[in-house]
Design an enzyme around this catalytic site. Structure first.
Site, PDB file in Angstrom:
ATOM      1  N   ALA A 674      28.412 -38.508 -19.414  1.00 50.91           N
ATOM      2  CA  ALA A 674      29.738 -39.327 -20.068  1.00 50.91           C
ATOM      3  C   ALA A 674      30.536 -38.523 -21.150  1.00 50.91           C
ATOM      4  O   ALA A 674      31.629 -38.389 -20.514  1.00 50.91           O
ATOM      5  CB  ALA A 674      29.281 -40.274 -20.638  1.00 50.91           C
ATOM      6  N   ASP A 700      24.742 -28.301 -16.085  1.00 52.37           N
ATOM      7  CA  ASP A 700      24.323 -29.516 -15.961  1.00 52.37           C
ATOM      8  C   ASP A 700      23.235 -29.474 -15.216  1.00 52.37           C
ATOM      9  O   ASP A 700      23.605 -29.217 -13.847  1.00 52.37           O
ATOM     10  CB  ASP A 700      25.030 -30.759 -16.045  1.00 52.37           C
ATOM     11  CG  ASP A 700      24.368 -31.979 -16.471  1.00 52.37           C
ATOM     12  OD1 ASP A 700      23.544 -32.404 -16.170  1.00 52.37           O
ATOM     13  OD2 ASP A 700      24.905 -32.935 -17.200  1.00 52.37           O
ATOM     14  N   ARG A 711      30.727 -45.156 -16.411  1.00 55.19           N
ATOM     15  CA  ARG A 711      31.197 -44.469 -17.729  1.00 55.19           C
ATOM     16  C   ARG A 711      31.807 -42.809 -17.306  1.00 55.19           C
ATOM     17  O   ARG A 711      32.634 -42.473 -17.954  1.00 55.19           O
ATOM     18  CB  ARG A 711      30.115 -44.221 -19.017  1.00 55.19           C
ATOM     19  CG  ARG A 711      29.476 -45.694 -19.246  1.00 55.19           C
ATOM     20  CD  ARG A 711      28.111 -45.298 -20.137  1.00 55.19           C
ATOM     21  NE  ARG A 711      27.412 -44.194 -19.657  1.00 55.19           N
ATOM     22  CZ  ARG A 711      26.511 -44.097 -18.665  1.00 55.19           C
ATOM     23  NH1 ARG A 711      26.444 -45.085 -17.974  1.00 55.19           N
ATOM     24  NH2 ARG A 711      25.689 -43.088 -18.479  1.00 55.19           N
ATOM     25  N   LYS A 724      26.188 -32.926 -10.839  1.00 61.74           N
ATOM     26  CA  LYS A 724      27.189 -33.485 -11.597  1.00 61.74           C
ATOM     27  C   LYS A 724      28.286 -32.390 -12.016  1.00 61.74           C
ATOM     28  O   LYS A 724      29.478 -32.619 -12.016  1.00 61.74           O
ATOM     29  CB  LYS A 724      26.698 -33.971 -13.102  1.00 61.74           C
ATOM     30  CG  LYS A 724      25.850 -35.279 -12.943  1.00 61.74           C
ATOM     31  CD  LYS A 724      25.585 -35.690 -14.196  1.00 61.74           C
ATOM     32  CE  LYS A 724      25.014 -37.099 -14.041  1.00 61.74           C
ATOM     33  NZ  LYS A 724      24.450 -37.838 -15.413  1.00 61.74           N
ATOM     34  N   ASP A 772      22.208 -35.541 -24.076  1.00 67.14           N
ATOM     35  CA  ASP A 772      21.694 -36.826 -24.355  1.00 67.14           C
ATOM     36  C   ASP A 772      20.192 -36.821 -25.158  1.00 67.14           C
ATOM     37  O   ASP A 772      19.637 -37.553 -25.046  1.00 67.14           O
ATOM     38  CB  ASP A 772      21.577 -37.482 -22.992  1.00 67.14           C
ATOM     39  CG  ASP A 772      21.014 -36.891 -22.054  1.00 67.14           C
ATOM     40  OD1 ASP A 772      20.179 -35.813 -22.330  1.00 67.14           O
ATOM     41  OD2 ASP A 772      20.885 -37.597 -21.027  1.00 67.14           O
ATOM     42  N   ASN A 773      19.938 -35.735 -25.415  1.00 62.11           N
ATOM     43  CA  ASN A 773      18.713 -35.540 -26.105  1.00 62.11           C
ATOM     44  C   ASN A 773      18.604 -34.522 -27.167  1.00 62.11           C
ATOM     45  O   ASN A 773      19.194 -33.253 -27.242  1.00 62.11           O
ATOM     46  CB  ASN A 773      17.306 -35.198 -25.075  1.00 62.11           C
ATOM     47  CG  ASN A 773      17.325 -33.964 -24.746  1.00 62.11           C
ATOM     48  OD1 ASN A 773      16.909 -33.052 -25.180  1.00 62.11           O
ATOM     49  ND2 ASN A 773      18.114 -33.592 -23.602  1.00 62.11           N
ATOM     50  N   CYS A 828      -4.042 -49.220 -31.252  1.00 70.83           N
ATOM     51  CA  CYS A 828      -4.742 -50.635 -31.200  1.00 70.83           C
ATOM     52  C   CYS A 828      -4.044 -51.794 -31.218  1.00 70.83           C
ATOM     53  O   CYS A 828      -4.318 -52.606 -30.544  1.00 70.83           O
ATOM     54  CB  CYS A 828      -6.042 -50.788 -32.423  1.00 70.83           C
ATOM     55  SG  CYS A 828      -5.042 -51.009 -34.084  1.00 70.83           S
TER      56      CYS A 828
END
Length: 1252
Positions: A674, A700, A711, A724, A772-773, A828
Site C-alpha cells: 500500500a 518486495d 488500497r 507485487k 509492514d513489520n 494459564c
C-alpha cells in the site's frame, strides 16, 4: 414528453470462465479487434450508422440486432453456451479502444448494449424521446475498466436514442438476465451480488440537458428528473445516511477497511454519491481514495483541458491526453480501480441545482464567489449536502468543510469502547468502583457507562447508561447513590457507551469573516493559519482581477499579491510576512504531487465522514504549508521558467536545477504494498530517478492478493498471484515512461546481502521504507546507519499514520527508540481462565496450528526418518518430547482417520473434549466455592466460572463446528469430502452415529494457575521411560501403515473464506466463549483478531506518503538543518496532526573527539592485530577486547592471544571465528572494548577493517 430512464446492468460471464480447463485463455474465445472492426457484413460499423437516418427503426424492425453488425462467426462466439456477451481479454479491449485513435467505436446502439466487454459493465441511458441527446456527455457507457466509449460529432448525437418499444424490450432483457444469474450458484455470481453490483448503479444527470426543457430549472424540477437520487435524499436525514439496502460486503476485498470502519459505515458509503469538481492532481487523488473506499458513485467535473503542466501531479494523465477534457481523460483509469463504483463525467458547466444529486461535493479549483453560492445551496438544502472546498497552491494548501447546520457524528474517534472487569463496588453516594489492574480503563470524566454480569448489586445490571467522574487508571466514582442497593458479591463488566455528537457548521460566507479556532498541524507555526487564511483570499482576488495566477518568479506579481493581502488585512494581523507571501505567489499556480497526495488523503477521509458519520470532521478550516521544503539556497528568477516539460509545475516552485537533482537521484524503495504503490506514483510524478544518471530499485518478495486491491491502487484483479514489485514497477513506468526502475523480488535481510551488497548501498542517495513489520524496518535502519544513508520511514494503522526522518548525523536512527512490547496474556489465562474473546481466539489459533499443522508435520518428520526422529526425542528426554510423541501416536493410531465418517467422529469428540469434559474437570478441580491459599475466592475477577456445553445437532453452531473440523481433518489425511457433508440433515445423521464415551473427572489432575508459567507441560522423573514406551508403540503402528504414508499439514490462511480455516477457529473461540459466558463474535471479527489483521485504509496511506515526499525534497537538496525536517503523527479520525522536529542523535566525547551512532571508524590496508591496537592507542584508547561477530579475537587477559598480534585481522576472522567471507565483501566489522588512561570504559563506534 414523459422521461424514460433505463437502468441496465448485465453481468456477462461465460461458462468457460467457470471451467478454466475447457478454455484456459479467454483470448481464444474472444472477438479479435480485427474481427470487430472489420465486419464481414459491414466493414465500417460507424458508416452503417451514418447511412441509416433512423437507427431506432432498424432496431425495432430487426428481431436480432446482433445480426446487423456481427459476422456469423462472431454470432457463434456470442452465442457460446447460450450467452450473448463476448468477453474480451483486457489487451483486446485496449486495442479496440485505439480504433481510429479514439474511444468512439460504437458498433450499433443495441449491439453496443449487448456486446459487453467486462463482467462489471454498467450501462446507463438517461434521455427523452424526441430530445437532442449528446452522447458524448449524456450516454455514459462504461464497457470495461479499460474502455470508456463516447460518440462525438456524429449524426446520432441529435437523434432520439431509444423508443418505448426498445426500452421495454431492454428492461425485460435486463430483468431476465438478473433472474437467470441469480439462479446460478457459482461463487463468482454470488460475490458480484454480495458486492451489490446489481444495486449499485446510479444516475448521473446532466442538468444542462434538463435546463433546456425546464426554464428556471429549480430544485423541484431537478428532483423530478432525478427521482432515484431525490428519493434517496428525502428518505433519510442527517446528510442522507443510509445503509443502501445492499447485500453483504465483499469481505475478502475490504477486510482491512472493514477493520477500520465496520459494516454499517461501509454500507453507508456504498449508498453515497459524490461529486469531485476539478480534475487536476488534487482532484485525481481524492477520486482515487474514494473509489478505493467503495462509494456508490463518483462524478468527475472539469471543463478544462489537460495541459503538460498537469503531468507534474496527476497520475491519470499521459502526454497523449494533452488537449483532452480533464474529466474525460480521467474516467477510464479511475474506473479500473473499482468496478463496483460507477465513475461518470460532467465536462460541461456545473449549476448549483445539480448538486442535489449528491451526498457530498468537493471543489478543488473554484473561485470564492462561486464557492459561496454553491455552499449556501448545499447548506440550506434538505437534507444538507456536505460541501468541501480545498486547494493546493505550491507548498501551501487549505480545506474548508461545511456539513450543514446540524451534523451528527455517530462515532467521534472510531476506537473500541473501553471496558473493565469490576473488582469491588461500594454502597456509597457517590459509589466507588474499583476494577482489576488487568489494563487501564481509559474512562474520562463525564463518560457514560453500562454494567452487566454483576452478582449482588444487581440493580446496576439494568442497562441504563450512567455518568462517571473522578476517573483514575483502575477506579472511578459513579454519580449515583448505591447506599440502598444490594451488597456487591463478585463479577461484573463495565463498558463505555460511545456518544454521538452534533456539530453546527457555519456557511463559507460567514466562516470567512469569523473562522473561529484553526486546527494546528505544526506547533512551531501557531501563527501561520490566520496568515494563510488571509493569503488564500488575497490570491482569489488577484486571480479575479488579473484573470490568471501570479507568474512564477515574478517580483511584480508577488508585490501585487502582498499589497492585496495588506489591504485586506485591515491591521488584524501584526505581520503579514511578505517573504512567505512571496513564496506563496511564486508557486500559486502549481499543484505539487506530494501536497496533492497529502491533501487527497485528508479530503478523502472528510468525504467518508460526511457520508457515514464515522469520525470527527474538520471544523471548519485547515491550513498547511511546507515552506521548509524549498531549496536551502536562493533561486535565480530565471530558474523558475518553464521548460515545456511534464515537470514545469514543480520547476515553478523548486527551479530547473533542483529538478535535475531529483532526476539523477539513486533511490531504493523497500516494499511495494500500500505504501509502496503510493510512493512509486509520487516518485514517478516528481521525476525522482527519471534521469539518465538516476535509478530507482524497488523490491518486495510478496505476491498480490485480493485483499490488496482496496488500497494498493497500482494492482488490478487480473494481477492476483503476480509479484507485487514487478506489477507496481510496470504501472509506475506507465505513469512516467522516463522512470529508471528495476524491480526485484528479494526480501531485504542478512540472507540477501549478496544482492544488496556494499556497492549497492554505497551508491544510494536515499532509502524509502514501505514495510509492514518492525524487524524488517530495524534491519534497513541498521544498513542505513552503517552506510550513512538517509532513511524515510512511515507507517499506518487504520486512520492513524506516522512519519520519521532518519538523516545521517542530524537525527537519531529508527532503532534508537522502541515502542513497548505488546502485553501478552499469561499462558494459564489463555488455556484455562479466559475472560475476553481475545483470549478465546488466541487459544483457538493455537489449537488450530497444533492439530492441523504442527502435529501432521511431526508425523511426517517421524515417517520420513524414524531413526533420526526417535533418537532426537530420546536425547531431548523432556516433557516437550513426550508431548510430541503422544501426538504422533494419536494421529497414527487412536485418532487416525480412514473415511470421512472417521473425521466427523474426530470433530465430534473434539467438541466433547474441549467444551464439555475439560470444563467438568476444571470445575471438579476448582469448584465454584474454591478458595486460594490466602482464603480469597478462587473464582474472583478477572476469572470467570465456566459451564460445560451439551452438544446438540439442532444447534447450527455446534453442527458447523463439526463440519469445519471434519473437513480440515479429512484434508490432513487426504480423504475426499463427500457431497452429502454439507447437507445439514445428512450431517446430523452422521454425527448421531458417533459414540461419545462417558467422562468422569479425575483426582489429582494439575491445572496450571501460575501466571508466570511459560509451558503447560510438566516435567516428570519418568519422562525417559515414558518416551521409550511411546517410541515402541509408534514403531509397532508404523509397520501397519502403507508405504510412503504421509499427512498433509495445513498452514493457516485467513483471507480465503472457502477453506474453512476461519470457520473452525471462530467455532473453537465462540464455543469456548460460551463456556465462560463471554460475548461471541462473528467470523469477520474473529478473522481480525486471530488473523492479526492490521486495519488499513487508502486515505491515511496517501497522506503519509505525501508527507514523506515533502521531506524527500529536503533530503535531495542536502542543505537543510535538523530544525527544517518534520516527524509527523496524524490521526484522521479526530482529526489530529502533530508535527515536530526530529530528535538529534546522542553525542559522545573523548578528549577532542566527538561521535554519534552515525559514525563508523574505518582502517584500511588489511592491518594486523598489532597495527589495529596501535591505531586505537594513537587516539588515546586502550583496546582490551576485540570481537568479530560472536567470536572473541583478542582479550588482553589471555596470554595465548598475544601470539595473534602479528596476524592479519581478516585471517583471524577466518581461522578463529570460522567466518566465511564472500567475494563481494571488502571489509569486516569489529566490536572493540576500550578504556581511557583513567581506566574508564569508552563506548566507541563500530570499527571496520578494509582488507580489499
Amino acid at each position: 414528453m414523459k422521461e424514460t430512464k433505463i437502468l441496465i446492468l448485465i453481468l456477462p460471464l461465460l461458462t468457460a470462465i467457470m471451467q478454466k480447463e475447457m478454455n484456459p485463455d479467454l483470448v481464444q474465445i474472444s472477438l479479435s479487434p480485427k474481427a470487430i472492426m472489420q465486419k464481414e457484413t459491414n466493414p465500417d460499423p460507424l458508416q452503417m450508422i451514418e447511412t441509416n437516418p433512423d437507427p431506432l427503426q432498424m432496431i425495432e424492425t430487426n428481431p436480432d440486432p446482433l445480426q446487423m453488425s456481427l459476422s456469423p462467426r462472431e454470432l457463434e462466439i456470442c452465442n457460446y453456451r447460450q450467452t450473448l456477451p463476448a468477453i474480451l481479454h483486457p489487451l483486446s479491449e485496449i486495442e479496440i479502444c485505439n480504433y481510429r485513435q479514439t474511444l468512439s467505436a460504437i458498433l450499433h446502439p443495441l449491439s453496443a448494449i449487448k456486446r459487453l466487454l467486462h463482467p462489471a459493465w454498467v450501462f446507463f441511458v438517461s434521455c427523452k424521446r424526441q430530445q437532442a441527446v449528446g452522447l458524448d456527455d449524456r450516454l455514459h457507457c462504461l464497457l470495461s475498466s479499460t474502455a470508456f466509449f463516447q460518440l462525438d460529432n456524429h449524426p446520432l448525437k441529435n437523434e432520439a436514442f431509444l423508443s418505448p418499444t426498445v426500452q421495454n424490450s431492454l428492461e425485460q432483457t435486463a430483468n431476465d438476465s438478473y433472474k437467470a444469474k441469480n439462479k446460478q450458484q457459482h461463487p463468482y455470481f454470488t460475490n458480484l451480488l454480495l458486492q451489490g453490483t446489481f444495486n449499485r448503479t446510479t444516475t448521473t444527470e446532466t442538468a444542462d440537458c434538463d435546463q433546456k426543457n425546464n426554464s428556471g430549472g429549480g430544485e423541484s424540477n431537478n428532483n423530478n428528473n432525478s427521482s432515484e437520487v431525490a428519493d434517496h435524499h428525502n428518505s433519510t436525514s442527517n446528510m442522507g445516511f443510509e445503509d443502501g439496502n445492499l447485500q453483504d460486503i465483499d469481505e475478502d476485498l475490504h477486510s482491512r477497511q472493514l477493520a477500520v470502519y465496520g459494516r454499517e459505515t461501509m454500507r453507508r458509503l456504498f449508498a453515497s454519491n459524490v461529486l469531485i469538481s476539478g480534475m487536476q492532481g488534487l482532484g485525481a487523488e481524492i477520486a482515487k481514495n474514494l473509489i478505493l473506499a467503495g462509494v456508490k458513485s463518483v462524478t468527475l467535473h472539469d471543463e478544462g483541458a489537460v495541459e503538460l503542466w498537469d503531468l507534474s501531479s496527476n497520475f491519470l494523465f499521459s502526454e497523449n491526453d494533452v488537449g483532452k477534457n480533464r474529466a474525460l481523460a480521467s474516467v477510464q483509469k479511475l474506473q479500473e480501480l473499482n468496478n463496483a463504483v460507477l465513475v461518470s463525467t460532467l465536462p460541461t458547466k456545473l449549476t448549483k441545482e445539480q448538486l442535489s444529486n449528491f451526498q457530498a461535493v468537493v471543489f478543488t479549483d473554484i473561485d470564492l464567489k462561486t464557492a459561496i453560492e454553491f455552499d449556501d445551496y448545499c447548506h440550506n438544502h434538505q437534507p444538507p449536502i456536505a460541501f468541501i472546498k480545498t486547494e493546493v497552491r505550491g507548498l501551501f494548501g487549505n480545506i474548508f468543510c461545511d456539513f450543514g447546520p446540524e451534523f451528527t457524528v455517530l462515532d467521534v474517534d472510531g476506537e473500541e469502547p473501553h471496558t473493565g472487569i469490576i473488582a469491588s463496588i461500594s454502597n456509597d453516594n457517590p459509589a466507588l468502583i474499583t476494577c482489576v489492574d488487568d489494563e487501564r480503563l481509559g474512562f474520562q470524566d463525564g463518560d457514560l457507562v453500562v454494567f452487566s454480569e454483576i452478582h449482588g448489586m444487581t440493580e446496576l445490571n439494568d442497562g441504563k447508561p450512567r455518568k462517571v467522574k473522578s476517573c483514575r487508571p483502575y477506579s472511578f466514582f459513579l454519580e449515583e447513590d448505591t447506599t440502598n442497593f444490594g451488597t456487591y458479591v463478585r463479577g461484573g463488566i463495565v463498558t463505555q457507551v460511545k456518544q454521538s455528537k452534533i456539530l453546527n457548521f457555519k456557511p463559507l460566507k460567514e466562516a470567512l469573516k469569523s473562522p473561529g479556532e484553526f486546527l494546528l498541524s505544526d506547533f512551531a507555526k501557531f501563527d501561520r493559519p490566520p496568515l494563510l487564511h488571509l493569503a488564500f483570499q488575497a490570491l482569489d482576488k488577484f486571480v479575479s482581477e488579473s484573470g490568471r495566477f501570479p507568474v512564477p518568479g515574478s517580483e511584480d506579481d508577488a508585490h501585487k499579491l502582498i499589497n492585496i493581502a495588506d489591504n485586506m488585512n485591515e491591521d488584524k494581523l501584526d505581520d503579514i510576512n511578505p517573504k512567505l507571501l512571496k513564496h506563496f505567489a511564486y508557486g500559486a499556480r502549481a499543484v505539487l504531487n506530494p501536497m496533492a497526495a497529502m491533501f487527497g488523503g485528508i479530503v478523502g477521509q472528510e468525504v467518508v465522514k460526511a457520508c457515514s458519520g464515522k469520525f470527527h470532521p474538520l471544523n471548519q478550516f485547515f491550513y498547511f504549508d511546507s515552506i521548509e521544503s524549498l531549496p536551502s539556497q536562493p533561486l535565480d528568477p530565471n530558474d523558475y521558467k518553464p521548460l515545456n516539460s511534464r515537470y514545469d509545475a514543480q520547476i515553478s516552485v523548486f527551479g530547473a536545477k533542483f529538478q535535475k537533482k531529483l532526476e539523477d537521484t539513486r533511490s531504493f524503495l523497500v516494499g511495494s504494498g500500500a505504501l509502496g504503490c503510493e510512493f512509486l506514483k509520487n516518485l514517478a510524478l516528481m521525476g525522482v530517478s527519471c534521469g539518465a544518471q538516476g535509478k530507482l530499485t524497488v523490491t518486495d518478495d510478496d505476491v498480490i492478493e485480493k485483499s490488496n486491491l482496496s488500497r494498493q491502487f497500482l494492482f488490478r484483479d487480473w494481477n492476483i498471484g503476480q509479484a507485487k514489485s514487478t506489477v507496481a514497477a510496470t504501472a509506475a513506468s506507465l505513469i512516467n515512461p522516463r522512470l529508471q526502475i528495476e524491480a526485484l523480488q528479494n526480501r531485504v535481510g542478512p540472507e540477501t546481502e549478496n544482492v544488496f551488497n556494499d556497492t549497492f548501498w554505497e551508491n544510494l542517495d536515499v532509502v524509502v521504507n514501505a514495510l509492514d513489520n518492525v524487524n524488517a524496518r530495524l534491519y534497513v535502519d541498521q544498513r542505513c546507519l552503517y552506510f550513512q544513508k538517509p532513511l524515510l520511514e512511515s507507517g499506518t494503522l487504520g486512520a492513524k499514520c506516522n512519519t520519521q526522518m532518519v538523516i545521517p548525523h542530524l537525527t537519531e536512527n529508527y532503532g534508537a527508540s522502541r515502542d513497548p512490547p505488546e502485553k501478552q496474556a499469561p499462558m494459564c489465562t489463555v488455556h484455562s481462565f479466559p475472560h475476553n474473546i481475545d483470549h478465546c481466539l488466541t487459544w483457538a489459533r493455537s489449537e488450530f496450528e497444533g492439530l492441523l499443522e504442527k502435529t501432521p508435520s511431526e508425523v511426517n518428520a517421524y515417517l520420513s526418518n524414524p531413526g533420526e526422529y526417535t533418537s532426537g526425542m530420546r536425547n531431548a528426554g523432556d516433557a516437550q518430547a513426550r508431548d510430541n510423541l503422544e501426538r504422533v501416536l494419536e494421529c497414527l493410531d487412536r485418532e487416525r482417520c480412514e473415511s470421512f465418517q472417521d473425521c466427523i467422529s474426530w470433530a465430534r469428540l473434539k467438541f466433547e473434549d474441549y467444551f464439555c469434559n475439560r470444563m467438568k474437570q476444571l470445575i471438579f478441580t476448582f469448584p465454584e466455592d474454591a478458595a486460594t491459599s490466602t482464603g480469597a475466592p478462587f473464582w474472583s475477577a478477572p476469572k470467570r466460572f465456566p459451564r460445560p456445553l451439551e452438544f446438540s445437532v439442532s444447534d447450527p453452531s455446534h453442527l458447523h463446528f463439526v463440519l469445519s473440523g471434519a473437513i480440515l481433518r479429512a484434508e490432513t489425511f487426504g480423504i475426499p469430502i463427500p457431497d452429502w457433508a454439507k447437507n445439514p440433515k445428512k450431517l446430523a445423521e452422521a454425527v448421531d452415529r458417533v459414540i461419545v464415551p462417558d467422562f468422569q473427572p479425575k483426582q489429582g489432575v494439575r491445572i496450571e494457575t501460575d501466571e508466570n508459567a511459560t509451558t503447560l507441560s510438566s516435567a516428570s522423573i519418568d519422562d525417559s521411560a515414558v518416551i521409550d514406551q511411546l517410541i515402541n508403540k509408534i514403531e509397532q503402528v508404523r509397520k501397519s501403515l502403507p508405504s510412503k504414508y504421509a499427512m498433509k499439514p495445513i498452514q493457516f490462511e485467513k483471507d480465503d473464506d472457502t477453506n474453512y480455516h476461519m470457520d473452525f477457529i471462530a467455532g473453537l473461540a465462540n464455543m469456548r466463549a460460551r463456556n465462560y459466558s463471554i460475548p461471541e463474535v462473528d467470523k469477520l471479527r474473529a478473522k481480525f483478531i486471530a488473523g492479526r489483521i492490521i486495519p488499513a485504509i487508502a486515505t491515511s496511506t496517501a497522506m503519509a506518503t505525501g508527507l514523506v515526499c515533502l521531506e524527500l525534497y529536503k533530503v535531495i537538496d542536502g542543505g537543510h538543518k535538523v530544525e527544517d525536517y518534520r516527524n509527523t503523527f496524524a490521526n484522521l479520525a479526530l482529526p489530529l496532526f502533530s508535527m515536530a522536529e526530529p530528535v538529534p542523535p546522542k553525542v559522545m566525547k573523548h578528549q577532542d573527539m566527538t561521535w554519534t551512532v552515525w559514525d563508523r571508524w574505518t582502517i584500511k590496508g588489511n592491518p594486523t592485530l598489532r597495527e589495529l591496537i596501535k591505531w586505537l592507542a594513537d587516539k588515546g584508547l586502550d583496546a582490551y577486547s576485540i570481537s568479530c561477530g560472536s567470536c572473541l579475537l583478542y582479550n588482553s587477559m589471555f596470554p595465548r592471544h598475544k601470539d595473534r598480534m602479528d596476524k592479519k585481522v581478516v585471517d583471524l576472522a577466518r581461522d578463529v571465528a570460522k567466518m566465511e567471507i564472500p567475494e563481494y565483501r571488502r571489509h569486516l566489522d569489529l566490536m572493540v572494548a576500550c578504556e581511557d588512561e583513567e581506566e574508564n570504559d569508552i563506548d566507541i563506534p563500530q570499527v571496520s577493517v578494509y582488507f580489499r
